[in-house]
Structure formats: C-alpha cells, structure tokens
Design a protein around this motif. Structure first.
Motif, PDB file in Angstrom:
ATOM      1  N   ILE A 183       0.848  -1.201   0.000  1.00  0.00           N
ATOM      2  CA  ILE A 183       0.000   0.000   0.000  1.00  0.00           C
ATOM      3  C   ILE A 183       0.879   1.245   0.000  1.00  0.00           C
ATOM      4  O   ILE A 183       0.610   2.213  -0.727  1.00  0.00           O
ATOM      5  N   MET A 184       1.933   1.248   0.805  1.00  0.00           N
ATOM      6  CA  MET A 184       2.834   2.406   0.828  1.00  0.00           C
ATOM      7  C   MET A 184       3.527   2.621  -0.508  1.00  0.00           C
ATOM      8  O   MET A 184       3.796   3.766  -0.912  1.00  0.00           O
ATOM      9  N   LEU A 185       3.827   1.533  -1.212  1.00  0.00           N
ATOM     10  CA  LEU A 185       4.573   1.624  -2.468  1.00  0.00           C
ATOM     11  C   LEU A 185       3.707   2.067  -3.645  1.00  0.00           C
ATOM     12  O   LEU A 185       4.246   2.355  -4.720  1.00  0.00           O
ATOM     13  N   GLN A 186       2.404   2.136  -3.459  1.00  0.00           N
ATOM     14  CA  GLN A 186       1.551   2.649  -4.522  1.00  0.00           C
ATOM     15  C   GLN A 186       1.864   4.128  -4.730  1.00  0.00           C
ATOM     16  O   GLN A 186       1.738   4.921  -3.816  1.00  0.00           O
ATOM     17  N   LEU A 191     -11.077  -6.503   0.496  1.00  0.00           N
ATOM     18  CA  LEU A 191     -10.735  -5.584   1.581  1.00  0.00           C
ATOM     19  C   LEU A 191     -10.548  -4.173   1.027  1.00  0.00           C
ATOM     20  O   LEU A 191     -10.119  -3.998  -0.117  1.00  0.00           O
ATOM     21  N   PRO A 192     -10.851  -3.148   1.824  1.00  0.00           N
ATOM     22  CA  PRO A 192     -10.704  -1.762   1.351  1.00  0.00           C
ATOM     23  C   PRO A 192      -9.289  -1.453   0.891  1.00  0.00           C
ATOM     24  O   PRO A 192      -8.310  -1.794   1.564  1.00  0.00           O
ATOM     25  N   GLY A 193      -9.179  -0.823  -0.281  1.00  0.00           N
ATOM     26  CA  GLY A 193      -7.894  -0.348  -0.761  1.00  0.00           C
ATOM     27  C   GLY A 193      -7.007  -1.373  -1.433  1.00  0.00           C
ATOM     28  O   GLY A 193      -5.869  -1.068  -1.790  1.00  0.00           O
ATOM     29  N   ILE A 194      -7.502  -2.600  -1.609  1.00  0.00           N
ATOM     30  CA  ILE A 194      -6.693  -3.648  -2.238  1.00  0.00           C
ATOM     31  C   ILE A 194      -7.306  -4.012  -3.582  1.00  0.00           C
ATOM     32  O   ILE A 194      -8.430  -4.511  -3.647  1.00  0.00           O
ATOM     33  N   GLY A 195      -6.569  -3.755  -4.651  1.00  0.00           N
ATOM     34  CA  GLY A 195      -7.012  -4.123  -5.984  1.00  0.00           C
ATOM     35  C   GLY A 195      -6.415  -5.450  -6.420  1.00  0.00           C
ATOM     36  O   GLY A 195      -5.684  -6.109  -5.663  1.00  0.00           O
ATOM     37  N   ARG A 196      -6.691  -5.819  -7.657  1.00  0.00           N
ATOM     38  CA  ARG A 196      -6.254  -7.129  -8.170  1.00  0.00           C
ATOM     39  C   ARG A 196      -4.743  -7.284  -8.131  1.00  0.00           C
ATOM     40  O   ARG A 196      -4.232  -8.320  -7.688  1.00  0.00           O
ATOM     41  N   SER A 197      -4.006  -6.278  -8.590  1.00  0.00           N
ATOM     42  CA  SER A 197      -2.558  -6.398  -8.627  1.00  0.00           C
ATOM     43  C   SER A 197      -1.960  -6.415  -7.230  1.00  0.00           C
ATOM     44  O   SER A 197      -1.063  -7.214  -6.938  1.00  0.00           O
TER      45      SER A 197
END
Length: 362
Positions: free
Chosen positions: A48-51, A125-131
């Motif tokens: 998440i931080m690396l996005q 889960l919130p904030g998590i996409g396929r990749s």
C-alpha cells in the motif's frame, strides 16, 4: 491518439522466466525491510505504501509504522489520527484510511488472519485491488498470483511494443494476458519481486538501462529506438486551478487553530488550517467566531499539485489577543507548533506549522 493494433506475440514463457530470474539472482533487491520476516501484514503495508511512491521514500515510513503497529491487531485498535500522523508526508491519504479500515475488517471479520486463499477474497478488503492482492499472495505465501503494477506495465508494454494507454480497458486486458502467460507456478515470490525490480531499476520511466537488460535482444521498443514512447501516456487535460485561503490564527501563547477535515474527500480525516474561498468569508468568520482577532497580512501564495487539479494556497496570518478557548465543537483544536501532537497533517499544512515559532507571534 494511437490506435490499438493487433496483440503482440509473447515470448516463450520458460525462456522469459529463466532469463528474468537469472538476472534477479544476481541483481535483484532482497534486503528490503518488508522482505525480512515476511508476513501477509508486513507485505500488505509495504504494498500500500509503495503505490505511487518510490522504495527509497517508503523505507523510513515502513520502519516507523512497524515499530508502532507491529501487527494487524495493533493497527486496527489505533485511532485514525495516529495512523494519519505516521502517514503525514507520504501523500495519497486515502491509502492510510483504507489501510486502517482494512485492518479492522481483518480483525473483526477474518479473526485477525488475512484472507490470502484467493485474489478475490483479498481484494474485497478496502484499498486492495487485483494487482496488490496478487503481490501480497505471491510475496507472503509463495503461491502463484500475477501482478500488473506500474513497473510491470512499463516492462511489458516496452518488451512487446503494446500500443495505447495502459488505462484503456482493451490495453489493460492484453497486459493481464501477458502477465498471466509469464507468471510461473514456482519461485512466485522471487518472480513477482523480479518483475517489480526490472521496472524500478532497469526499465525506468526515463533513461532505461537497456544495455543491462536481460531482454535487450527481445524488446520491441528498444529495437525501434522508441523506449520513451512506451507506455503511452494518458491523454492530457489541463489541470484546473482551485484557490483557497488558509487561516493561520494564533493566540497569545502562539498556539494555532486547526480544524479536522471531513472523513472523506480532500485530505480526509487530516487536521488542517481553516480554509475560506475569499477574504470576505474569512473576515466574516473571524468576526463571528473569534472576536478580538486581527488579520495581520497575507503570505505569498503557493501551489500544491494533486492528481486531478492544482490548489493555489494563500496563507493569511492573524492574531487573537487572548488565550484561545478550547473550541466547544469537536473537530477543532489549538495546536502548539513547538510541541507537535501525534495527528495527521496535510503536507502543506505541516510545512506552514513548522515555519512558526511559538515565541514569535504572527
């Protein structure tokens, strides 16, 4: 605008994997903090931080975050203010709010265990996409799960000369097909990291190191001398400019009045300086809410750039000739710049507050 042409032919999957992993074994990154003591929680926070953020920037934030929130239960139990405080300066604050929400979901709906049995379960889960879900599964469990983040898109579009902006659905579908084709059943964690490392260290956005790439002889973009054309950029629109005035009101102790932003929207949940559309609205609010205050002048305006617009900020200095009362309404507080609280602050607000001294009234 480029038109979408016939789909490129992929390389032999075994050839691709062998060359990629051979390069990774020699040059890949294996000592990043989230690669030590791997767990779904640590990998998730790092992903998440690396996005939208580079590794060098993330490392310090990740280490401080892990020190304060060593597991998902600690994060779920925290106040949002503290989570946002540790995220201050990292930007894209919706990531932090979603991280906090997802931690609560994991604790209360999944008994504290991340649902890494499938991409579909994890991406719920919130904030998590396929990749991101694929990266967490591959990195934390070693199971096969393709990824397609910005680095991987850049590698695949250049390698195959994929025409069109990757955000277009038909282009993204083709890139997912290529990602599926190349992802192995074995060494999945290493393969996933290798794909990200290729994009981050060799196949960079500007001045890629093509002569060091294991696919120099296979890359369509390199053969054409068109590395900079791929991936194609999103069709540009002129970013609109919005304007705001930020009130820096200090009381006789040098404390500054802050308000908490709404939980969603711009700087959601963060603390900031009161904002106004114009000087008339600011003056009227001061006369009504803070009698005895005096506007002392404006600072030079500056621009803060968001993804979709530019915000022109004009700081306005004012002084309250008494100690600020504790605001009756929630969502307001007096803040001591010399003894900062553990609260989330928007980057421009943090910079303004750091420029103040409690002993030099505005």
């Amino acid at each position: 605008m480029s038109t979408f042409i016939e789909a490129p032919q992929p390389l032999d999957a075994e050839y691709f994997r062998t060359r990629l992993l051979g390069w990774f074994d020699q040059y890949g990154r294996t000592h990043l903090p989230w690669q030590q003591g791997r767990s779904p929680y640590r990998v998730w926070v790092s992903e998440i931080m690396l996005q939208q953020t580079q590794v060098a920037t993330v490392i310090g934030y990740f280490e401080r975050f892990m020190q304060r929130f060593p597991d998902v239960a600690a994060l779920a139990a925290a106040e949002q203010d503290e989570v946002l405080h540790l995220w201050t300066g990292l930007g894209y604050y919706a990531r932090a709010r979603n991280l906090h929400r997802a931690a609560k979901c994991v604790v209360h709906e999944h008994n504290g265990a991340f649902p890494v049995e499938s991409v579909a379960a994890l991406s719920a889960l919130p904030g998590i996409g396929r990749s991101t879900a694929g990266a967490i599964i591959a990195q934390a469990t070693g199971k096969r799960a393709p990824i397609l983040d910005g680095n991987v898109k850049r590698v695949l579009t250049r390698l195959h000369g994929v025409e069109g902006w990757p955000g277009r659905p038909e282009v993204e579908r083709r890139l997912w097909q290529l990602a599926e084709h190349y992802t192995p059943q074995w060494r999945c964690a290493d393969f996933t990291q290798a794909m990200m490392d290729m994009g981050a260290t060799l196949c960079t956005r500007r001045r890629p190191s093509c002569l060091l790439c294991p696919f120099e002889a296979d890359c369509v973009a390199h053969a054409r001398g068109e590395e900079q054309r791929f991936p194609e950029s999103k069709p540009k629109k002129e970013k609109p400019v919005r304007k705001t005035m930020m009130l820096m009101l200090r009381d006789e102790n040098g404390h500054v009045l802050l308000e908490q932003r709404p939980s969603s929207g711009l700087w959601g949940g963060l603390w900031g300086l009161p904002q106004f559309d114009d000087g008339g609205a600011l003056d009227a609010w001061l006369a009504r809410e803070m009698p005895g205050s005096e506007v002392q002048g404006r600072w030079s305006s500056f621009v803060h750039v968001f993804t979709h617009f530019r915000l022109e900020i004009t700081p306005v200095q004012a002084h309250l000739s008494r100690q600020g009362d504790q605001p009756a309404a929630s969502g307001w507080r007096w803040y001591d710049p010399d003894q900062p609280d553990s609260i989330g602050l928007a980057a421009p607000v943090k910079a303004l507050l750091e420029s103040l001294s409690s002993f030099t009234l505005l």
